[in-house]
Write an enzyme that holds these catalytic residues in place. Structure first.
Site, PDB file in Angstrom:
ATOM      1  N   ASP A  66       0.815  -1.222   0.000  1.00 43.24           N
ATOM      2  CA  ASP A  66       0.000   0.000   0.000  1.00 43.24           C
ATOM      3  C   ASP A  66       0.845   1.267   0.000  1.00 43.24           C
ATOM      4  O   ASP A  66       2.067   1.216   0.168  1.00 43.24           O
ATOM      5  CB  ASP A  66      -0.970   0.000   1.199  1.00 43.24           C
ATOM      6  CG  ASP A  66      -0.301  -0.402   2.512  1.00 43.24           C
ATOM      7  OD1 ASP A  66       0.946  -0.324   2.587  1.00 43.24           O
ATOM      8  OD2 ASP A  66      -1.015  -0.774   3.457  1.00 43.24           O
ATOM      9  N   ASN A 134      -7.727  -2.084  14.287  1.00 41.64           N
ATOM     10  CA  ASN A 134      -9.114  -2.390  13.896  1.00 41.64           C
ATOM     11  C   ASN A 134      -9.204  -3.624  12.991  1.00 41.64           C
ATOM     12  O   ASN A 134     -10.243  -3.892  12.403  1.00 41.64           O
ATOM     13  CB  ASN A 134      -9.743  -1.175  13.199  1.00 41.64           C
ATOM     14  CG  ASN A 134      -8.990  -0.774  11.934  1.00 41.64           C
ATOM     15  OD1 ASN A 134      -8.038  -1.453  11.533  1.00 41.64           O
ATOM     16  ND2 ASN A 134      -9.413   0.302  11.296  1.00 41.64           N
ATOM     17  N   HIS A 136      -7.415  -4.105  10.202  1.00 38.79           N
ATOM     18  CA  HIS A 136      -7.120  -3.916   8.768  1.00 38.79           C
ATOM     19  C   HIS A 136      -5.833  -4.643   8.382  1.00 38.79           C
ATOM     20  O   HIS A 136      -4.927  -4.798   9.195  1.00 38.79           O
ATOM     21  CB  HIS A 136      -7.123  -2.436   8.357  1.00 38.79           C
ATOM     22  CG  HIS A 136      -5.923  -1.617   8.734  1.00 38.79           C
ATOM     23  ND1 HIS A 136      -6.020  -0.340   9.210  1.00 38.79           N
ATOM     24  CD2 HIS A 136      -4.589  -1.880   8.674  1.00 38.79           C
ATOM     25  CE1 HIS A 136      -4.810   0.145   9.429  1.00 38.79           C
ATOM     26  NE2 HIS A 136      -3.928  -0.776   9.123  1.00 38.79           N
ATOM     27  N   GLU A 141      -9.725  -1.612   5.110  1.00 41.19           N
ATOM     28  CA  GLU A 141     -10.329  -1.168   6.360  1.00 41.19           C
ATOM     29  C   GLU A 141     -11.665  -1.877   6.611  1.00 41.19           C
ATOM     30  O   GLU A 141     -12.351  -2.279   5.653  1.00 41.19           O
ATOM     31  CB  GLU A 141     -10.601   0.349   6.272  1.00 41.19           C
ATOM     32  CG  GLU A 141      -9.343   1.212   6.205  1.00 41.19           C
ATOM     33  CD  GLU A 141      -8.750   1.506   7.579  1.00 41.19           C
ATOM     34  OE1 GLU A 141      -8.613   0.575   8.401  1.00 41.19           O
ATOM     35  OE2 GLU A 141      -8.406   2.673   7.817  1.00 41.19           O
TER      36      GLU A 141
HETATM   37  C1  GLP Z   1      -0.528   0.655   8.501  1.00 46.02           C
HETATM   38  C2  GLP Z   1      -0.276  -0.223   7.281  1.00 46.02           C
HETATM   39  C3  GLP Z   1      -0.523  -1.666   7.582  1.00 46.02           C
HETATM   40  C4  GLP Z   1       0.147  -2.037   8.887  1.00 46.02           C
HETATM   41  C5  GLP Z   1      -0.475  -1.284  10.014  1.00 46.02           C
HETATM   42  C6  GLP Z   1       0.135  -1.593  11.373  1.00 46.02           C
HETATM   43  O1  GLP Z   1      -1.786   1.195   8.578  1.00 46.02           O
HETATM   44  N1  GLP Z   1      -1.046   0.134   6.148  1.00 46.02           N
HETATM   45  O2  GLP Z   1      -0.030  -2.448   6.507  1.00 46.02           O
HETATM   46  O3  GLP Z   1      -0.013  -3.402   9.115  1.00 46.02           O
HETATM   47  O4  GLP Z   1      -0.294   0.090   9.760  1.00 46.02           O
HETATM   48  O5  GLP Z   1       1.172  -0.714  11.661  1.00 46.02           O
HETATM   49  P1  GLP Z   1       2.144  -0.827  12.897  1.00 46.02           P
HETATM   50  O6  GLP Z   1       3.009  -1.985  12.603  1.00 46.02           O
HETATM   51  O7  GLP Z   1       2.902   0.463  12.886  1.00 46.02           O
HETATM   52  O8  GLP Z   1       1.300  -1.003  14.083  1.00 46.02           O
END
Ligand code: GLP
Length: 239
Positions: A66, A134, A136, A141
């Site tokens: 992404d 959440n 995702h 989402e």
């Molecule tokens: C972002 C990314 C996700 C990731 C998530 C968790 O929103 N788009 O791919 O898994 O955050 O992030 P973190 O590892 O910083 O908690």
């Protein structure tokens, strides 16, 4: 699902990096699906260490999940910049084999369609995933319905609030992102999901034990035949 719980994130990151190393070593043209976020930094640090000790990446294709809409690749908070800084600048990856969606294109629909072509022609051997609080995955989402292909998504307030820690303030967080869809994730041969910390415990419980629901996108991983979930004890405490 194969679930592995480690006392802390460092042991978990070494396990994840070793799994990636096996994929990189056992295939002549491995394809890695890569993720961003704080969870991935210890994993990438470990991969850089493996590279220092002789692991090569020049034959590897990488496809990221992404990117924020509106951020150029050179923006310090873009996922392009995250990948350069945490991994690509430190290993011998071939720049022609690196794929990340362009969030600053004038033709986002075109970018989505082309990204699906890339995934179709480079089937993913190992998909690395983090998870949002959440549930995702990528930027898929929670919603009433989910999309299978690469698409533009409106970020939820939860995600904007959570990701604000990487930006100056909450107002600077982009409100939209481009993400691969659930089909692209579920077509990977092996999925490696990592989660660390108490904040992720509920999402992990819902992923593993909850009903399969579009309100918890990660719950769709239950239908995949080869998922490994790598946790620290804090993220594992509710299941
Ligand atoms: C972002 C990314 C996700 C990731 C998530 C968790 O929103 N788009 O791919 O898994 O955050 O992030 P973190 O590892 O910083 O908690």
């Amino acid at each position: 699902m194969n679930i592995r719980v480690f006392p802390d994130q460092y042991g978990a990151a070494i396990y994840a990096a070793a799994t990636i190393e096996t994929t990189v070593k056992t295939s002549t043209s491995p394809v890695l699906g890569l993720a961003t976020g704080g969870t991935m930094t210890p994993v990438y640090r470990q991969l850089v260490e493996f590279h220092r000790r002789g692991l090569h990446f020049s034959h590897v294709t990488t496809i990221n999940l992404d990117e924020y809409v509106g951020l150029s690749p050179s923006h310090p908070n873009s996922y392009h910049a995250f990948m350069q800084e945490n991994l690509f600048d430190h290993i011998d990856v071939n720049p022609d084999k690196i794929y990340l969606p362009s969030g600053d294109s004038e033709d986002l629909d075109g970018v989505c369609a082309k990204y699906d072509d890339v995934i179709r022609t480079n089937p993913i051997d190992l998909q690395l995933l983090g998870i949002g609080v959440n549930g995702h995955i990528g930027f898929n989402e929670p919603a009433n319905s989910l999309k299978s292909n690469t698409h533009i998504v409106q970020l939820t307030e939860d995600t904007i609030r959570e990701n604000a820690r990487f930006f100056e303030d909450e107002k600077s967080v982009p409100t939209r992102a481009i993400t691969v869809g659930l089909q692209s994730i579920l077509l990977a041969k092996h999925i490696l999901l990592l989660a660390f910390g108490e904040k992720k415990a509920q999402a992990i419980r819902d992923t593993i034990k909850g009903d399969i629901s579009t309100t918890v996108p990660s719950s769709f991983l239950q239908v995949h035949p080869n998922v490994t979930i790598v946790l620290d004890e804090a993220a594992a405490q509710l299941f």
